[in-house]
Every structure is written in structure tokens, then in C-alpha cells.
Write an enzyme that holds these catalytic residues in place. Structure first.
Site, PDB file in Angstrom:
ATOM      1  CE1 TYR A  60      34.261  41.681  39.246  1.00 47.37           C
ATOM      2  CE2 TYR A  60      33.077  41.826  41.319  1.00 47.37           C
ATOM      3  CZ  TYR A  60      34.266  41.784  40.622  1.00 47.37           C
ATOM      4  OH  TYR A  60      35.451  41.853  41.299  1.00 47.37           O
ATOM      5  CG  HIS A 139      37.768  46.804  39.096  1.00 48.00           C
ATOM      6  ND1 HIS A 139      36.540  46.362  38.649  1.00 48.00           N
ATOM      7  CD2 HIS A 139      38.512  45.676  39.276  1.00 48.00           C
ATOM      8  CE1 HIS A 139      36.544  45.041  38.570  1.00 48.00           C
ATOM      9  NE2 HIS A 139      37.730  44.609  38.929  1.00 48.00           N
TER      10      HIS A 139
END
Length: 312
Positions: A60, A139
Site C-alpha cells: 500500500y 498477501h
């Protein structure tokens, strides 16, 4: 499903919403730049409203989300918050060299190796300003075999050593996520967008399988990228323009909610919890957005509306 203990702070906090988390992708400059001051204000608002679970990732904003979250949490007792971050993608500098811990990069590559997980977490801990995380997600590991053989070895080592309290896999695709649930020694999983008012596909196999194995479920993507927040002002599904059928279905759900004086977004926040999720994570970049989803968690929704929404 028994509530996942790993999603509670080690030190109980009066008035905390243990089943509600702040998704920190937006403060990592997702779609719109967010200043440090605005990110801190957003997180401080979440804390003031009882949110103690914060979910971030190196991906992010090339580490910016983690850095800003760490900045905002300085001075907050570590045992009073639950921090989740992710591994499986390694940040790189512009020249392709690995990013040093504490720095930010400009791109990332998939790395499901044991050493890659350790290096990734080292950088995350530096950016967050902590020596441990509570939940560590793998992830988007689409290569299940590589994830099971390499990354999962590191995750279990980190849990044994107390660097993480719980290990998890986060995915928006059910088939690989179900394979991890069936085979890996997980504590929780994060599904993204598959347990919503528009897409309930996780109910068929993932939820029963997780319950049978004693694995908690965190629901993310509860708005399916916007359409369940408001199909007219945010007609997006999975980060793409929604098709006509999706918009029509969302508007029908919205009309049902309005008949009962309920906002569609509020029903979207609560829906996964009613279907067995242990917690929902909702992204926000402003204090007002935090206030809205926390209020939505507490909104009263009549049983008759839930029955109508489930029938669709």
C-alpha cells in the site's frame, strides 16, 4: 464460529469494537494522495471511536501506509491495538535492488520464499515502529505450492518465536484461499469481496471449511470497491466499472434498505458478521469516512430487512 482471539488487543479496551478494523490502504495514497497530518487524523478518529484493529501492507503506497500508521500510533500502548500487515511481495528500489528496512520503494515483486518473508517483515516492523505484529497475512499468494513450502515455513517460525501472534492468508480468489485453509496451520484468513451482499460465494465452501478447522475469517472489501456504498455515486465492482446487472442488483438492495430507513452501506458493513465472519475491515482515508463506517456497524437493522436482503 468462535471469535478469533488474535483479533482482540492483549489489553482490553473499554468500548472497543473488537469485530471492526480500519483498512489502511487508502492512507497509502490509494487513488488520492493523503498527507501525514490527514492520515494521523483518520487513525486518531478510529481510536477515539473504539477501533483497535488496523490492517496494512507494504504494497500500500510502497510502504507509505505502514509508515503513516506507525507515525499515528506513536505513544499508543502497543498492547491496546491489533496490528496486521502482509508479506509475499517484496519492495524494490527504482534500480531493482531490495529496499532497506525503514525505507520506501517504487515497485514490488512476488516473493513467497522463506527468506523473502523474513526480509519483508523486517522492513514492515521498521516502518511501523514496532517489534511485532499481531496478524501476519500472506498477501495474494496465487502460487499455492510455493506459499505452502516457502512462505508458510517462515510464518510458522515467526509465530513460534512470538514475532507474530497469528498467521493468515489474504486473497480475493476463493479456490487458492480454500486450499490454504485446508492445508496450512492458519489462525485466521482474510477474504476480500467474497462475503458481501452482492457476492456470497464464500458461504458455499470457505466458511464451512474454516469453521471445521477452527480458523477465523476476516471480511474485507465489504463494498466490492464502491457499488455497495452507493451504486449511483460509486458504480465500481472489484476496481472496475460495474456492469449493468451488478448496478441493477445493487440498486434493488438499496431500495430494500430505504424501505426500512437503513443505508445500504450500513447493511454492507454488518452483512459479513451476520454470515459468520469474525471481523470486518473497512478502508478509510478521512475522519468522516471512519465515523460513517463505525456508525454503520452500530445501526439497527430489522430482521425483516435482513430476510429481504438475503433473498436478494
Amino acid at each position: 464460529m468462535a471469535f478469533a482471539a488474535e483479533l482482540r488487543p492483549l489489553t482490553p479496551v473499554a468500548g472497543a469494537h473488537d469485530d471492526l478494523g480500519l483498512g489502511c490502504a487508502p492512507i497509502g495514497n490509494l487513488f488520492t494522495p493523503v498527507t501525514d497530518a490527514d492520515a494521523v487524523a483518520t487513525i486518531e478518529t478510529a481510536l477515539s471511536l473504539g477501533v483497535r484493529f488496523f490492517d496494512t501492507a507494504p504494497l500500500y503506497g510502497d510502504g507509505e501506509s505502514e509508515r503513516k500508521l506507525g507515525l499515528a500510533l506513536r505513544g499508543v500502548p502497543r498492547n491496546e491495538v491489533v496490528l496486521a500487515t502482509k508479506v509475499g511481495r517484496r519492495l524494490l528500489d527504482a534500480d531493482g535492488s531490495p529496499v532497506a528496512p525503514g525505507a520506501t520503494g517504487s515497485s514490488s515483486v512476488t516473493d513467497l520464499s522463506r527468506d523473502g518473508v523474513w526480509r519483508s517483515l523486517e522492513g514492515s516492523l521498521a516502518r511501523l515502529g514496532t517489534d511485532r505484529v499481531d496478524v501476519l497475512h500472506l498477501h495474494d499468494p496465487l502460487d499455492v505450492e510455493a506459499g505452502l513450502s516457502g512462505a508458510m515455513t517462515a510464518l510458522t517460525e515467526l509465530r513460534t518465536q512470538g514475532v507474530v501472534r497469528a498467521i493468515s492468508v489474504g486473497l480475493g480468489r476463493l479456490e487458492p484461499l480454500e486450499r490454504f485453509v485446508a492445508s496450512a496451520p492458519l489462525d485466521v484468513v482474510m477474504e476480500a469481496g467474497r462475503l458481501t451482499l452482492l457476492d456470497r460465494s464464500a458461504e458455499e465452501r470457505l466458511m464451512p471449511l474454516a469453521e471445521a478447522r477452527g480458523i477465523g475469517v476476516i471480511a474485507a472489501g465489504v463494498f466490492n470497491s464502491g457499488i455497495l456504498a452507493d451504486p449511483d455515486t460509486a458504480p465500481f465492482f472489484e476496481y472496475r466499472p460495474a456492469d449493468a446487472d451488478q448496478i441493477e442488483r445493487a440498486r434493488r438492495l438499496q431500495a430494500l434498505c430505504r424501505e426500512h430507513g437503513v443505508a445500504l452501506a450500513d447493511a454492507a458493513v454488518q452483512f459479513p458478521l451476520r454470515r459468520g465472519a469474525d471481523a470486518v475491515v473497512v478502508g478509510a482515508r478521512t475522519p468522516a469516512e471512519v465515523e460513517a463506517f463505525v456508525a454503520g456497524r452500530g445501526a439497527e437493522i430489522p430482521a425483516a430487512l435482513w430476510d429481504a436482503l438475503v433473498r436478494g
